[in-house]
Design an enzyme around this catalytic site. Structure first.
Site, PDB file in Angstrom:
ATOM      1  N   ASP A 155       0.795  -1.229   0.000  1.00  0.00           N
ATOM      2  CA  ASP A 155       0.000   0.000   0.000  1.00  0.00           C
ATOM      3  C   ASP A 155       0.830   1.284   0.000  1.00  0.00           C
ATOM      4  OD1 ASP A 155      -2.589   1.279   0.016  1.00  0.00           O
ATOM      5  OD2 ASP A 155      -2.200   1.857   2.078  1.00  0.00           O
ATOM      6  N   CYS A 182     -21.090  -2.549 -11.195  1.00  0.00           N
ATOM      7  CA  CYS A 182     -20.356  -1.660 -10.279  1.00  0.00           C
ATOM      8  C   CYS A 182     -20.502  -0.206 -10.702  1.00  0.00           C
ATOM      9  CB  CYS A 182     -18.883  -2.058 -10.217  1.00  0.00           C
ATOM     10  SG  CYS A 182     -18.099  -2.227 -11.828  1.00  0.00           S
ATOM     11  N   CYS A 190     -22.385   2.696  -8.298  1.00  0.00           N
ATOM     12  CA  CYS A 190     -21.534   3.679  -7.607  1.00  0.00           C
ATOM     13  C   CYS A 190     -22.362   4.909  -7.231  1.00  0.00           C
ATOM     14  CB  CYS A 190     -20.359   4.062  -8.504  1.00  0.00           C
ATOM     15  SG  CYS A 190     -19.363   5.365  -7.766  1.00  0.00           S
ATOM     16  N   CYS A 212     -14.999   9.724  -5.266  1.00  0.00           N
ATOM     17  CA  CYS A 212     -15.168   8.397  -4.672  1.00  0.00           C
ATOM     18  C   CYS A 212     -15.478   8.517  -3.174  1.00  0.00           C
ATOM     19  CB  CYS A 212     -13.899   7.575  -4.889  1.00  0.00           C
ATOM     20  SG  CYS A 212     -13.938   5.966  -4.111  1.00  0.00           S
TER      21      CYS A 212
HETATM   22  C1  B12 Z   1      -4.606   5.823  -3.836  1.00  0.00           C
HETATM   23  C2  B12 Z   1      -5.364   4.576  -3.450  1.00  0.00           C
HETATM   24  C3  B12 Z   1      -6.749   4.705  -3.275  1.00  0.00           C
HETATM   25  C4  B12 Z   1      -7.520   5.954  -3.708  1.00  0.00           C
HETATM   26  C5  B12 Z   1      -7.673   5.889  -5.253  1.00  0.00           C
HETATM   27  C6  B12 Z   1      -8.103   4.511  -5.762  1.00  0.00           C
HETATM   28  C7  B12 Z   1      -7.914   4.263  -7.248  1.00  0.00           C
HETATM   29  N1  B12 Z   1      -8.722   3.376  -7.819  1.00  0.00           N
HETATM   30  O1  B12 Z   1      -7.044   4.838  -7.873  1.00  0.00           O
HETATM   31  C8  B12 Z   1      -8.835   5.799  -2.900  1.00  0.00           C
HETATM   32  C9  B12 Z   1      -8.689   6.494  -1.554  1.00  0.00           C
HETATM   33  C10 B12 Z   1     -10.098   6.312  -3.588  1.00  0.00           C
HETATM   34  C11 B12 Z   1      -8.838   4.285  -2.669  1.00  0.00           C
HETATM   35  C12 B12 Z   1      -9.978   3.564  -2.422  1.00  0.00           C
HETATM   36  C13 B12 Z   1     -10.008   2.186  -2.270  1.00  0.00           C
HETATM   37  N2  B12 Z   1      -8.929   1.371  -2.107  1.00  0.00           N
HETATM   38 CO1  B12 Z   1      -7.096   1.960  -2.375  1.00  0.00          CO
HETATM   39  N3  B12 Z   1      -5.286   2.299  -2.805  1.00  0.00           N
HETATM   40  C14 B12 Z   1      -4.704   3.366  -3.284  1.00  0.00           C
HETATM   41  C15 B12 Z   1      -3.214   3.076  -3.554  1.00  0.00           C
HETATM   42  C16 B12 Z   1      -2.388   3.671  -2.408  1.00  0.00           C
HETATM   43  C17 B12 Z   1      -2.683   3.600  -4.909  1.00  0.00           C
HETATM   44  C18 B12 Z   1      -3.616   3.315  -6.090  1.00  0.00           C
HETATM   45  C19 B12 Z   1      -3.247   4.067  -7.343  1.00  0.00           C
HETATM   46  O2  B12 Z   1      -2.096   4.361  -7.581  1.00  0.00           O
HETATM   47  N4  B12 Z   1      -4.258   4.379  -8.193  1.00  0.00           N
HETATM   48  C20 B12 Z   1      -4.080   5.005  -9.472  1.00  0.00           C
HETATM   49  C21 B12 Z   1      -4.627   4.056 -10.549  1.00  0.00           C
HETATM   50  C22 B12 Z   1      -4.719   4.810 -11.874  1.00  0.00           C
HETATM   51  O3  B12 Z   1      -3.709   2.994 -10.716  1.00  0.00           O
HETATM   52  P1  B12 Z   1      -3.839   1.536 -10.027  1.00  0.00           P
HETATM   53  O4  B12 Z   1      -5.255   1.333  -9.596  1.00  0.00           O
HETATM   54  O5  B12 Z   1      -2.784   1.362  -8.999  1.00  0.00           O
HETATM   55  O6  B12 Z   1      -3.465   0.601 -11.248  1.00  0.00           O
HETATM   56  C23 B12 Z   1      -4.421   0.149 -12.189  1.00  0.00           C
HETATM   57  C24 B12 Z   1      -4.775   1.151 -13.263  1.00  0.00           C
HETATM   58  O7  B12 Z   1      -3.651   1.950 -13.549  1.00  0.00           O
HETATM   59  C25 B12 Z   1      -5.193   0.225 -14.407  1.00  0.00           C
HETATM   60  N5  B12 Z   1      -4.711   0.607 -15.730  1.00  0.00           N
HETATM   61  C26 B12 Z   1      -3.458   0.604 -16.189  1.00  0.00           C
HETATM   62  N6  B12 Z   1      -3.441   0.978 -17.477  1.00  0.00           N
HETATM   63  C27 B12 Z   1      -4.720   1.210 -17.823  1.00  0.00           C
HETATM   64  C28 B12 Z   1      -5.279   1.608 -19.021  1.00  0.00           C
HETATM   65  C29 B12 Z   1      -6.672   1.787 -19.091  1.00  0.00           C
HETATM   66  C30 B12 Z   1      -7.275   2.236 -20.370  1.00  0.00           C
HETATM   67  C31 B12 Z   1      -7.506   1.539 -17.957  1.00  0.00           C
HETATM   68  C32 B12 Z   1      -8.986   1.693 -18.030  1.00  0.00           C
HETATM   69  C33 B12 Z   1      -6.919   1.119 -16.752  1.00  0.00           C
HETATM   70  C34 B12 Z   1      -5.539   0.970 -16.719  1.00  0.00           C
HETATM   71  O8  B12 Z   1      -4.613  -1.055 -14.142  1.00  0.00           O
HETATM   72  C35 B12 Z   1      -3.819  -1.001 -12.978  1.00  0.00           C
HETATM   73  C36 B12 Z   1      -3.920  -2.329 -12.258  1.00  0.00           C
HETATM   74  O9  B12 Z   1      -5.242  -2.644 -11.877  1.00  0.00           O
HETATM   75  C37 B12 Z   1      -3.201   1.490  -3.548  1.00  0.00           C
HETATM   76  C38 B12 Z   1      -1.924   0.865  -2.983  1.00  0.00           C
HETATM   77  C39 B12 Z   1      -0.798   0.922  -3.969  1.00  0.00           C
HETATM   78  N7  B12 Z   1       0.374   1.316  -3.511  1.00  0.00           N
HETATM   79  O10 B12 Z   1      -0.954   0.603  -5.129  1.00  0.00           O
HETATM   80  C40 B12 Z   1      -4.451   1.131  -2.687  1.00  0.00           C
HETATM   81  C41 B12 Z   1      -5.299  -0.069  -3.114  1.00  0.00           C
HETATM   82  C42 B12 Z   1      -5.519   0.032  -4.598  1.00  0.00           C
HETATM   83  N8  B12 Z   1      -6.568   0.157  -2.443  1.00  0.00           N
HETATM   84  C43 B12 Z   1      -7.180  -0.932  -2.104  1.00  0.00           C
HETATM   85  C44 B12 Z   1      -8.488  -0.985  -1.558  1.00  0.00           C
HETATM   86  C45 B12 Z   1      -8.915  -2.261  -0.864  1.00  0.00           C
HETATM   87  C46 B12 Z   1      -9.344   0.135  -1.679  1.00  0.00           C
HETATM   88  C47 B12 Z   1     -10.843   0.177  -1.369  1.00  0.00           C
HETATM   89  C48 B12 Z   1     -11.629  -1.066  -1.735  1.00  0.00           C
HETATM   90  C49 B12 Z   1     -11.003   0.489   0.137  1.00  0.00           C
HETATM   91  C50 B12 Z   1     -12.442   0.710   0.558  1.00  0.00           C
HETATM   92  N9  B12 Z   1     -13.181  -0.353   0.876  1.00  0.00           N
HETATM   93  O11 B12 Z   1     -12.888   1.828   0.608  1.00  0.00           O
HETATM   94  C51 B12 Z   1     -11.281   1.407  -2.220  1.00  0.00           C
HETATM   95  C52 B12 Z   1     -11.681   0.987  -3.642  1.00  0.00           C
HETATM   96  C53 B12 Z   1     -11.989   2.174  -4.533  1.00  0.00           C
HETATM   97  C54 B12 Z   1     -11.861   1.804  -6.015  1.00  0.00           C
HETATM   98  N10 B12 Z   1     -12.974   1.539  -6.672  1.00  0.00           N
HETATM   99  O12 B12 Z   1     -10.735   1.757  -6.534  1.00  0.00           O
HETATM  100  C55 B12 Z   1      -6.354  -2.178  -2.406  1.00  0.00           C
HETATM  101  C56 B12 Z   1      -6.944  -2.912  -3.629  1.00  0.00           C
HETATM  102  C57 B12 Z   1      -7.022  -4.425  -3.492  1.00  0.00           C
HETATM  103  C58 B12 Z   1      -7.662  -5.040  -4.721  1.00  0.00           C
HETATM  104  N11 B12 Z   1      -8.233  -6.219  -4.540  1.00  0.00           N
HETATM  105  O13 B12 Z   1      -7.650  -4.511  -5.807  1.00  0.00           O
HETATM  106  C59 B12 Z   1      -4.919  -1.526  -2.636  1.00  0.00           C
HETATM  107  C60 B12 Z   1      -4.066  -2.238  -3.664  1.00  0.00           C
HETATM  108  C61 B12 Z   1      -4.238  -1.545  -1.261  1.00  0.00           C
HETATM  109  C62 B12 Z   1      -3.681  -2.933  -0.930  1.00  0.00           C
HETATM  110  N12 B12 Z   1      -2.382  -3.066  -0.886  1.00  0.00           N
HETATM  111  O14 B12 Z   1      -4.382  -3.895  -0.737  1.00  0.00           O
HETATM  112  N13 B12 Z   1      -7.584   3.758  -2.770  1.00  0.00           N
HETATM  113  S1  SF4 Z   2     -19.564  -5.701 -11.099  1.00  0.00           S
HETATM  114 FE1  SF4 Z   2     -17.959  -4.554 -12.139  1.00  0.00          FE
HETATM  115  S2  SF4 Z   2     -16.083  -5.534 -11.509  1.00  0.00           S
HETATM  116 FE2  SF4 Z   2     -17.704  -6.991 -11.052  1.00  0.00          FE
HETATM  117  S3  SF4 Z   2     -17.841  -8.292 -12.886  1.00  0.00           S
HETATM  118 FE3  SF4 Z   2     -19.316  -6.622 -13.134  1.00  0.00          FE
HETATM  119  S4  SF4 Z   2     -18.174  -5.077 -14.299  1.00  0.00           S
HETATM  120 FE4  SF4 Z   2     -16.641  -6.482 -13.448  1.00  0.00          FE
HETATM  121  S1  SF4 Z   3     -17.747   5.566  -4.422  1.00  0.00           S
HETATM  122 FE1  SF4 Z   3     -15.734   4.600  -4.848  1.00  0.00          FE
HETATM  123  S2  SF4 Z   3     -15.685   2.734  -3.575  1.00  0.00           S
HETATM  124 FE2  SF4 Z   3     -17.830   3.482  -3.605  1.00  0.00          FE
HETATM  125  S3  SF4 Z   3     -18.814   2.369  -5.284  1.00  0.00           S
HETATM  126 FE3  SF4 Z   3     -18.003   4.259  -6.187  1.00  0.00          FE
HETATM  127  S4  SF4 Z   3     -15.938   3.758  -6.910  1.00  0.00           S
HETATM  128 FE4  SF4 Z   3     -16.573   2.112  -5.528  1.00  0.00          FE
END
Ligand code: B12
Ligand code: SF4
Ligand code: SF4
Length: 410
Positions: free
Chosen positions: A157, A217, A221, A237
């Site tokens: 994380d 999903c 949301c 979010c």
């Molecule tokens: C910042 C952060 C948040 C932020 C932003 C979340 C987000 N989606 O970006 C906030 C505070 C909103 C948040 C909320 C949550 N988080 Co959070 N968060 C993080 C953190 C620290 C960084 C994430 C990040 O960099 N996001 C930026 C996005 C852009 O990148 P990414 O999601 O890391 O990577 C994906 C995208 O880049 C995508 N991608 C790449 N290329 C492309 C191209 C296209 C076209 C598309 C569409 C996508 C895409 O694929 C990548 C892999 O999935 C990570 C820990 C870590 N160090 O990674 C935990 C982490 C993602 N969080 C986690 C969790 C559990 C949550 C919550 C469920 C907590 C909760 N119950 O409230 C929610 C879920 C919200 C959601 N729908 O994402 C877990 C996810 C576990 C899992 N099974 O996926 C993590 C990994 C922590 C952990 N170590 O377990 N979080």
């Molecule tokens: S609810 Fe969202 S994440 Fe789950 S299977 Fe459907 S599209 Fe995928």
């Molecule tokens: S507000 Fe964030 S965590 Fe809640 S359903 Fe929407 S994307 Fe998922």
């Protein structure tokens, strides 16, 4: 400046440095490692190459340009996407997944006069940072016993890497439309962490996306934060909003409902999570009273008491203030009349303007003569501009609601 592609190309062609670890059958070793996972308290292990995450980098640049970051991410995009900047000559990244509960064994009831808030599932049981660091520590010890010269760097994380991007590349699960990594066997109720290593472990294959035409999903949301498949606007979010410390808009306060920390909606509705509830890790089992605590006592809880009760859960990482603000919001959303005296105390006496302003909003939403009188008193004594404005808005909302209710009963 030299492009990253050129740099990567050069890395691939560069002569291999002398191997730091003795040669062995790394395929067989990886299987041995995976077989040991359960004994280390880990539910799944996958291996990713340590190559730069070039596609992710493009994505993160765009994400930043669109203003969709939460501010909780590592700011340096090069460090976030290039393991070689974090670790001397990385050879592989081991991704781990640990499954957590999605159901409370005996959920306490939220009732009039005894309303409860809810912590999201990622905050049930012991803080997952602690739980995963312990498991990564065991994994490190396991490797050190078997491979002389092994070097590792673990993170979960708070590390620079994107945990999800590593897990996706390591074949733990697919990167889903709700942004989560969904494991075909465990669902998305998994914490993920990783370990960069100097071991030339063969990488696993990413898993094909299984979301298909489903959009449950995105449709569920509450704030439209999922602006596209796998694309989140963090500022919208609810999970992010519950972790902020300032005053929130009327719209967002209503949408927070009774959430004290985090939001699980986009995972609860996911068909891939159906029937998935993991209860085999003792340290991750929830205490129902902490997962769904009574709201009113939270308003007056002291620092020490808060630390004793909630200090070990991940949802308390931002301290007492956001949880208390969210408890005030939840009482407002429940329109809980029995909380008016405690909310009045907060409105008139709390030293934090955000708490006073939010209490005003809650009292305006609950309504009634007692709440109106508290707001009048507060409007005369409040010195903070933001809180004063919140009080004025709450008085207007209360009057408008009272008039509407009177008209409805006529
Ligand atoms: C910042 C952060 C948040 C932020 C932003 C979340 C987000 N989606 O970006 C906030 C505070 C909103 C948040 C909320 C949550 N988080 Co959070 N968060 C993080 C953190 C620290 C960084 C994430 C990040 O960099 N996001 C930026 C996005 C852009 O990148 P990414 O999601 O890391 O990577 C994906 C995208 O880049 C995508 N991608 C790449 N290329 C492309 C191209 C296209 C076209 C598309 C569409 C996508 C895409 O694929 C990548 C892999 O999935 C990570 C820990 C870590 N160090 O990674 C935990 C982490 C993602 N969080 C986690 C969790 C559990 C949550 C919550 C469920 C907590 C909760 N119950 O409230 C929610 C879920 C919200 C959601 N729908 O994402 C877990 C996810 C576990 C899992 N099974 O996926 C993590 C990994 C922590 C952990 N170590 O377990 N979080
Ligand atoms: S609810 Fe969202 S994440 Fe789950 S299977 Fe459907 S599209 Fe995928
Ligand atoms: S507000 Fe964030 S965590 Fe809640 S359903 Fe929407 S994307 Fe998922």
């Amino acid at each position: 400046m030299e492009s990253e592609f050129v740099q990567q190309d050069r890395q691939e062609k560069a002569p291999a440095w002398p191997q730091e670890v003795p040669h062995r059958d790394w395929h067989a070793f990886k299987e041995e490692l995976k077989a040991a996972a359960m004994s280390l308290g880990i539910d799944d292990i996958g291996v990713a190459s340590a190559d730069p995450f070039l596609e992710l980098k493009e994505r993160l640049i765009r994400h930043r340009e669109l203003g969709r970051e939460s501010g909780f991410e590592e700011a340096d995009l090069d460090r976030r996407t290039n393991p070689a900047l974090l670790f001397d000559r990385p050879q592989s990244i081991i991704s781990i997944a640990v499954a957590y509960s999605s159901k409370l064994p005996d959920p306490p009831k939220s009732e009039p006069g005894a309303r409860r808030g809810i912590f999201s599932r990622a905050s049930w049981g012991v803080d997952y940072h602690t739980a995963l660091r312990e498991r990564l520590g065991r994994l490190e010890a396991w490797l050190k016993e078997r491979v002389p010269g092994v070097r590792v760097e673990s993170m979960v994380d708070t590390g620079a890497l994107s945990d999800r991007a590593v897990a996706e590349r390591a074949g733990i699960g697919w990167s889903a439309k709700n942004c989560s990594i969904i494991s075909p066997k465990l669902g998305s109720w998994i914490y993920i962490g990783e370990m960069i290593t100097n071991l030339p472990l063969p990488p696993d294959t990413p898993i094909a996306d299984k979301c298909g035409t489903c959009t449950k999903c995105i449709d569920a949301c509450p704030t439209g934060a999922l602006v596209g498949p796998g694309q989140l606007d963090s500022n919208k979010c609810v999970s992010f909003l519950t972790q902020t410390k300032g005053m929130l808009s009327d719209e967002y306060m209503r949408k927070i409902g009774n959430r004290l920390y985090g939001c699980d909606t986009c995972q609860i509705v996911c068909p891939e999570n159906r029937g998935k509830n993991w209860t085999h890790h003792a340290d991750l089992q929830p205490d129902p009273e902490l997962a769904k605590p009574l709201l009113t006592p939270l308003l007056t809880i002291g620092n020490r008491e808060f630390k004793e009760q909630f200090g070990h859960v991940s949802g308390a990482w931002r301290g007492k203030k956001p949880i208390q603000r969210n408890a005030v919001i939840a009482l407002g959303n429940f329109r809980e009349h029995s909380a008016v005296p405690t909310l009045t105390e907060v409105l008139l006496k709390d030293t934090r303007p955000v708490l006073r302003g939010t209490a005003a909003w809650a009292l305006g939403r609950i309504g009634g003569e007692e709440a109106a009188s508290a707001l009048r008193q507060a409007s005369e004594q409040e010195k903070d501009t933001e809180a004063s404005e919140a009080i004025a808005r709450a008085m207007t909302a209360l009057t408008a609601n009272a008039m509407k209710e009177a008209a409805d009963t006529r």
